[in-house]
Design an enzyme around this catalytic site. Structure first.
Site, PDB file in Angstrom:
ATOM      1  N   ASP A 108      31.649  28.703  43.842  1.00 17.15           N
ATOM      2  CA  ASP A 108      31.580  30.114  43.400  1.00 17.15           C
ATOM      3  C   ASP A 108      31.284  30.180  41.229  1.00 17.15           C
ATOM      4  O   ASP A 108      31.326  28.880  40.869  1.00 17.15           O
ATOM      5  CB  ASP A 108      33.646  29.496  43.779  1.00 17.15           C
ATOM      6  N   GLU A 121      27.885  32.157  45.280  1.00 15.08           N
ATOM      7  CA  GLU A 121      28.566  33.828  45.023  1.00 15.08           C
ATOM      8  C   GLU A 121      27.738  34.059  43.939  1.00 15.08           C
ATOM      9  O   GLU A 121      27.766  33.637  42.491  1.00 15.08           O
ATOM     10  CB  GLU A 121      29.717  32.865  44.714  1.00 15.08           C
ATOM     11  N   ASP A 171      38.467  38.784  46.560  1.00 11.72           N
ATOM     12  CA  ASP A 171      38.796  39.923  45.376  1.00 11.72           C
ATOM     13  C   ASP A 171      38.739  40.941  44.930  1.00 11.72           C
ATOM     14  O   ASP A 171      39.052  42.084  43.928  1.00 11.72           O
ATOM     15  CB  ASP A 171      37.482  39.071  43.734  1.00 11.72           C
TER      16      ASP A 171
END
Length: 453
Positions: free
Chosen positions: A250, A297, A351
């Site tokens: 991430d 990511e 998200d």
């Protein structure tokens, strides 16, 4: 899988331990199978499932069951005892501090470590040694719960792997200020001599928020981490690779450069870009692991340095279809005609809104028009999920990921998270009824049609 707390709205990106497992994922049924709970215990604790998780109720309910299981474990000479002792020895490098942190927090009214009495805040070794002797039983219980979590999860992972199912985990970049990691390793975080925050992490103004996002976790002292050959990170990644077969890194862009915000700032606007560890970090990872089982990511405010770092280590990136159909559609890196094999394609991520919710509420008239042009068919609420899922499956990206909400055609009420939002985040629950309605035949049909294994 790391533990979450009420103070951070139960966000999995704000854990208070980088190594511990979330004990509220422990299965009571498996404890029953080991004669640590009775059938009456399970019946008495059963609650009707809802569409949202009530974390406070979960904690109360599970704690009651786990306390019973712990007492039953202590009342018998079980084979688990030997296994538990071996687990404590093997995991002592993080488990001892985690147990201390957990019990100290309980005895300090659940207040953060940086408000504790100085002998504990600053980790006076004599005080900690005395505390360990005085609270041996409570510390052992914390460790036992971690042992049970690990035992159950490893059994699940082994079962999945036997079926050729790989588990894809997510590794948050930062760790909470109020965490055992910061308490036990303050030197690798941006803290002053009084262990107060100097600077915190976030991202500048972007698609999601005009004030940026001030996440509030401390940034890393990368020079000090480098001096230890990135020991904390190596151990963290190794633990995660015991849980998962593959990890999404991430906020990957922070390995190249991260947004550093003075701790006194209330928003992320007045931050600055600071160079991250870059390729030096990943060269060390290559010496520690046979392969680099990571996905980058690479979303958000990305520059060429981030792409170069990703490509130099052959890490797959991400393509999100919900980002593809704006006014820059012909040039958009997310549009299917710009996809490439070494990517994972998503309709949307945790998200994003669900695809149906996105089409209804977030996609404007231009996006609707662009979708129609691109797909050469009329797009409606009735077919948007089918169209985007098939588009993902037909992409040349080597892996397609479809949120379960999109398979079930769920609307915005089933969104998982709104970044920088204060809504009902991280509480969506997949019910047994929904699980029974997963379109297995359709998934199989499209998997075969697009040669996805």
């Amino acid at each position: 899988l790391n533990p979450t707390g009420q103070a951070d709205a139960y966000s999995p990106y704000s854990s208070y331990s980088s190594h511990a497992g979330n004990i509220f994922l422990i299965s009571p049924e498996l404890l029953f199978n080991e004669d640590l709970l009775t059938e009456d215990d399970l019946k008495a604790a059963y609650v009707t499932e809802g569409a949202r998780v009530d974390f406070k109720a979960v904690e109360q309910n599970k704690n009651s069951l786990l306390n019973k299981a712990w007492n039953n474990f202590n009342a018998k000479d079980s084979i688990l005892r030997s296994q538990f002792n071996q687990f404590c020895q093997k995991e002592a490098f993080w488990l001892d501090d985690y147990a201390l942190y957990s019990v100290l927090k309980q005895l300090n009214n659940n207040q953060p470590w940086y408000t504790w009495p100085n002998e504990f805040k600053f980790r006076d070794q004599t005080a900690l040694s005395d505390f360990t002797k005085q609270h041996a039983n409570e510390l052992e219980k914390i460790k036992w719960l971690q042992y049970i979590f690990s035992k159950q999860w490893q059994a699940l992972k082994a079962y999945c792997n036997q079926l050729n199912i790989k588990l894809f985990g997510d590794l948050p970049f930062y760790i909470s200020y109020d965490s055992v990691d910061v308490w036990a390793n303050p030197e690798i975080f941006s803290l002053n001599e009084n262990l107060e925050l100097k600077s915190v992490c976030g991202v500048p103004p972007d698609y999601f928020n005009e004030s940026g996002q001030r996440w509030g976790m401390p940034v890393f002292e990368w020079n000090k981490l480098k001096a230890t050959n990135y020991d904390w990170w190596i151990k963290r990644i190794r633990k995660n690779l015991e849980w998962y077969d593959l990890l999404r890194l991430d906020h990957f862009r922070a390995f190249a450069a991260y947004w550093e915000i003075p701790a006194e700032e209330k928003t992320a606007v007045n931050g600055k870009w600071v160079n991250g560890p870059g390729s030096d970090f990943f060269e060390v990872l290559k010496t520690e692991f046979e392969k680099l089982p990571f996905v980058a990511e690479d979303l958000g405010d990305i520059d060429e340095n981030v792409y170069t770092l990703r490509n130099n280590f052959n890490l797959p990136g991400m393509k999100v279809l919900q980002f593809a159909f704006g006014d820059d559609m012909p040039q958009s890196a997310y549009a299917p005609h710009h996809h490439a094999p070494n990517y994972f394609v998503y309709t949307g991520t945790h998200d994003n809104n669900t695809t149906l919710g996105w089409y209804r509420n977030d996609a404007d008239a231009l996006v609707h028009q662009q979708l129609k042009k691109y797909m050469s068919i009329k797009i409606t609420e009735e077919n948007i999920n089918k169209v985007l899922i098939k588009t993902a499956f037909s992409s040349v990206c080597k892996t397609a990921i479809i949120p379960i909400q999109d398979w079930l055609n769920l609307d915005e009420s089933s969104r998982m998270n709104t970044p920088a939002g204060n809504g009902d985040n991280w509480t969506w629950r997949l019910t047994n009824q929904q699980l029974a309605n997963i379109p297995k035949k359709k998934i199989k049909k499209w998997t075969l049609l697009y040669d996805r294994d």
